[in-house]
Write an enzyme that holds these catalytic residues in place. Structure first.
Site, PDB file in Angstrom:
ATOM      1  N   LYS A  99      -5.434 -33.514   4.141  1.00 45.69           N
ATOM      2  CA  LYS A  99      -5.214 -32.547   5.224  1.00 45.69           C
ATOM      3  C   LYS A  99      -5.023 -31.113   4.722  1.00 45.69           C
ATOM      4  O   LYS A  99      -5.331 -30.149   5.412  1.00 45.69           O
ATOM      5  CB  LYS A  99      -3.995 -32.962   6.045  1.00 45.69           C
ATOM      6  CG  LYS A  99      -4.172 -34.253   6.831  1.00 45.69           C
ATOM      7  CD  LYS A  99      -5.140 -34.066   7.985  1.00 45.69           C
ATOM      8  CE  LYS A  99      -5.228 -35.306   8.860  1.00 45.69           C
ATOM      9  NZ  LYS A  99      -6.334 -35.197   9.839  1.00 45.69           N
ATOM     10  N   GLU A 121      -1.006 -29.429  16.011  1.00 37.28           N
ATOM     11  CA  GLU A 121      -0.532 -30.724  16.478  1.00 37.28           C
ATOM     12  C   GLU A 121      -0.371 -31.621  15.260  1.00 37.28           C
ATOM     13  O   GLU A 121      -0.972 -31.367  14.217  1.00 37.28           O
ATOM     14  CB  GLU A 121      -1.577 -31.343  17.413  1.00 37.28           C
ATOM     15  CG  GLU A 121      -2.758 -32.030  16.711  1.00 37.28           C
ATOM     16  CD  GLU A 121      -3.667 -31.091  15.928  1.00 37.28           C
ATOM     17  OE1 GLU A 121      -3.631 -29.879  16.201  1.00 37.28           O
ATOM     18  OE2 GLU A 121      -4.404 -31.564  15.050  1.00 37.28           O
ATOM     19  N   SER A 388      -7.452 -41.360   1.234  1.00 41.21           N
ATOM     20  CA  SER A 388      -7.222 -40.057   1.858  1.00 41.21           C
ATOM     21  C   SER A 388      -5.783 -39.569   1.785  1.00 41.21           C
ATOM     22  O   SER A 388      -5.524 -38.377   1.917  1.00 41.21           O
ATOM     23  CB  SER A 388      -7.680 -40.100   3.314  1.00 41.21           C
ATOM     24  OG  SER A 388      -7.047 -41.167   3.989  1.00 41.21           O
TER      25      SER A 388
END
Lengths: 413, 271
Positions: A99, A121, A388
């Protein structure tokens, strides 16, 4: 809407209106049309600017710690029997997940656009933490919306965000999870467009977000392509990634989409099984619709209301999939499958105990698919998975599932 | 092409009162009574909202109305049934106010055909800006309905012109940035927006977002053709739903607001 037969090699832009085939577009309330247009122009300008790209790359290298390693999981592969398995270690990126790549790229863009306040968010909290981190680094004010249920479930990430100087606002409406956090972030944006940048965390939302987020994540695939060439002396047989909105998957797929003999597989959350409300496998039971700015495949009831979703992994617990995934599926370029909570938890334990890696529950979905397919593959086949994120954030959930007790200390195989 | 909405806005001077309520709030029976009461109290156009699970353009008051209506089993189809039920009793224009997804789910053609059959006059799709409206609008026009576009202080002059070209019935100007909801003052950008719209369009312009007091109605009525009241009215419904005086409260509220309009006498006005 023209349908492009195969994705052209290199930069795969949607059409001018943001369509990947029949999917994408910009379905936003009127007040957001101008800010979305401003964002699109700013992004297209920035990605062509050498200075912007150099600053992004500098941060990726020296701050995030890129390139992240490509690691061959030999013990796990030996237990499974069959293909070689390589893991792209996004869990080793700063803040513990992919991210951060997108959060830094967009935070730099916010700065370039003169916006001093960022809203975002978050579901499990990984994107919120990444955004809070990027904002701290760049001196931006940050407010993160998070469903009230997720605030309770993911308390450690709430503390992390606050420690990084972000304001975390619980969202009490709707299903009190990720989708409601997106609604609330968009409500904030539409009210404060003058000084506020909306930093969306996945390949969702109106154009240009699906394009921009994929491009900020494409560093994953670019690195993996070079690394796998070096370590496996050729391209992978198959690339596997979990798909919530689908940014980590598109990030790694991007490095291989032009190599047509490389299979691309996205793994969705099968939850408790494919019963309405108990999973998030959009491609299994979803239909085409419009949610939160984009036209894609979504989980909805017969009246067009969004169905509740379930996954043990908060990051995959969302009713829509990124529009580019829907396009790649239609083209036959990528294929999609799902694994259940139980299968993901089992894969989690295998990686933990055989490789000493705690994968995020999201990433464990990709691993669970590998556990299914690798045994039947020849020994010279190469499976590449995007790991990830790391699983530290999930320990409370794992404990609640009865894992991590003394009684589970038996060896796996 | 005769349009009831165009007729309502033509004729005598003075601004028209446009009301928004969420269809099916708090349930179908009481919602039908509310719509009839609005007509009786002199509303010129009734906007009937379709409840949606993810109302991202709405503030808390309409979000909660949406939740109440959904809990009561309301859907796009039941909103159209509701309109069919009240249409014979109401002279006001009726506009369906919806998010795109319920319409796409039902099917655009099925929706427009049914809407026209039950007596709907116009359709406003919140998250369908002019750029995305093309194929949808063709069906709306083919069914003889007016498509209403929202215009915001952030809308560029180019896009105002596009909406003026594609819109029919009236244009809906948003008085300020943000989501729906009542405010103590109406945003100052509204009047400039209306002036910009006047330069490119002869369509009537109704202004909403934030209207809650007769003073707002009076002020906006001086330079716009219509005033929209939404959240403040929905709030009355929320407060009085179970009080036993829901209908009188709605009628009184509308009459109180209308005390702000100095001129009445729209063709639809049956007072």
């Amino acid at each position: 809407m023209t349908m492009i037969e195969t994705p052209p090699a290199g930069r795969r832009d949607p059409d001018e209106r943001g369509y990947f085939g029949d999917y994408g577009g910009s379905f936003v309330p009127e007040t957001l049309v101008a800010p979305v247009e401003e964002l699109k122009r700013a992004y297209l300008d920035a990605r062509g600017d050498a200075g912007f790209c150099a600053e992004f790359e500098r941060l990726l290298q020296h701050y995030v710690g890129r390139p992240t390693p490509l690691y061959e999981a030999r013990r796990w592969a030996q237990v499974l029997g069959g293909a070689r398995i390589f893991l792209k270690r996004e869990d080793l990126a700063h803040t513990g997940a992919h991210k951060i790549n997108n959060a830094l790229g967009q935070a730099l863009l916010a700065l370039r656009m003169g916006k001093r306040r960022v809203v975002a968010e978050t579901g499990a909290g990984q994107h919120g933490v990444a955004t809070a981190t990027a904002c701290a680094l760049l001196g931006l004010t940050c407010e993160v919306y998070m469903g009230a249920d997720d605030v309770a479930r993911q308390a450690p990430n709430v503390v992390r965000m606050r420690l990084l100087g972000a304001k975390v606002t619980p969202v009490d409406s709707g299903s009190r999870t990720l989708k409601d956090a997106i609604n609330e972030a968009m409500r904030d944006w539409v009210t404060n467009i003058e000084d506020t940048y909306y930093l969306l965390g996945s390949v969702l939302g109106p154009h240009p977000y699906p394009l921009m987020v994929r491009e900020f994540q494409s560093v994953i695939g670019a690195e993996a392509r070079t690394q796998i060439q070096t370590q496996a002396a050729g391209p992978p047989t198959v690339v596997v990634a979990c798909v919530g909105g689908g940014s980590n998957a598109l990030g790694i797929f991007d490095g291989f989409v032009d190599q047509e003999d490389v299979r691309l597989v996205g793994v969705e959350a099968g939850g408790d099984g494919l019963v309405a409300g108990r999973h998030a496998a959009r491609f299994a039971t979803g239909t085409v619709g419009v949610l939160q700015g984009t036209r894609s495949v979504i989980l909805q009831d017969q009246h067009g209301n969004i169905e509740p979703t379930h996954s043990v992994s908060a990051g995959l617990d969302y009713a829509a999939v990124g529009p580019e995934h829907a396009w790649l599926r239609d083209l036959g370029r990528a294929e999609y499958t799902s694994v259940t909570d139980e299968e993901a938890l089992s894969a989690f334990q295998q990686l933990a105990k055989l490789e000493g890696i705690l994968p995020a529950l999201e990433s464990s979905h990709a691993l669970a698919h590998i556990a299914r397919i690798a045994p039947a593959m020849p020994a010279d086949a190469v499976v590449l998975a995007n790991l990830s994120g790391r699983g530290d954030k999930d320990v409370a959930i794992l404990q609640a599932q009865g894992l991590g007790d003394d009684t589970t200390a038996e060896p796996v195989s | 092409m005769n349009s009831r909405l165009a007729d309502i806005f033509s004729g005598s001077s003075g601004s028209r009162l446009v009301t928004y309520v969420t269809g099916g709030d708090p349930d179908e029976t009481r919602s039908a009574e509310v719509l009839r009461a609005l007509g009786r109290a002199g509303a010129d156009v009734l906007e009937v909202g379709v409840p949606f699970s993810d109302p991202l353009a709405d503030g808390p008051v309409i979000q909660r109305a949406s939740e109440r209506a959904l809990r009561a089993g309301t859907s796009l189809q039941s909103v159209l049934d509701l309109i069919e039920q009240v249409r014979p009793d109401v002279e006001a224009g009726i506009v369906v106010f919806t998010y795109a997804n319920p319409v796409l789910r039902l099917g655009v053609e099925a929706f427009t055909a049914r809407a026209a059959a039950v007596g709907v006059d116009g359709v406003l799709v919140l998250d369908l800006p002019v750029e995305e409206a093309g194929p949808f609008r063709q069906q709306v026009v083919a069914a003889g309905l007016d498509q209403i576009f929202l215009l915001s202080p952030t809308t560029t002059n180019e896009r105002l012109a596009a909406a003026a070209e594609l819109g029919r019935g009236f244009l809906y100007g948003i008085s300020r940035l943000g989501v729906t909801g009542a405010r103590s003052e109406v945003g100052g950008g509204a009047r400039q927006l209306v002036e910009r719209i006047r330069r490119v369009s002869s369509l009537p312009v109704a202004v909403g977002f934030g209207v809650s007091h007769p003073d707002h109605v009076r002020e906006i009525g001086q330079w716009a053709d219509g005033v929209v009241v939404g959240s403040a009215l929905v709030d009355v419904i929320a407060r009085e739903a179970d009080s036993g005086r829901l209908i009188p409260a709605v009628e009184e509220y509308i009459k109180w607001l209308r005390s702000g309009t100095d001129v009445k006498g729209a063709p639809s006005d049956h007072e």
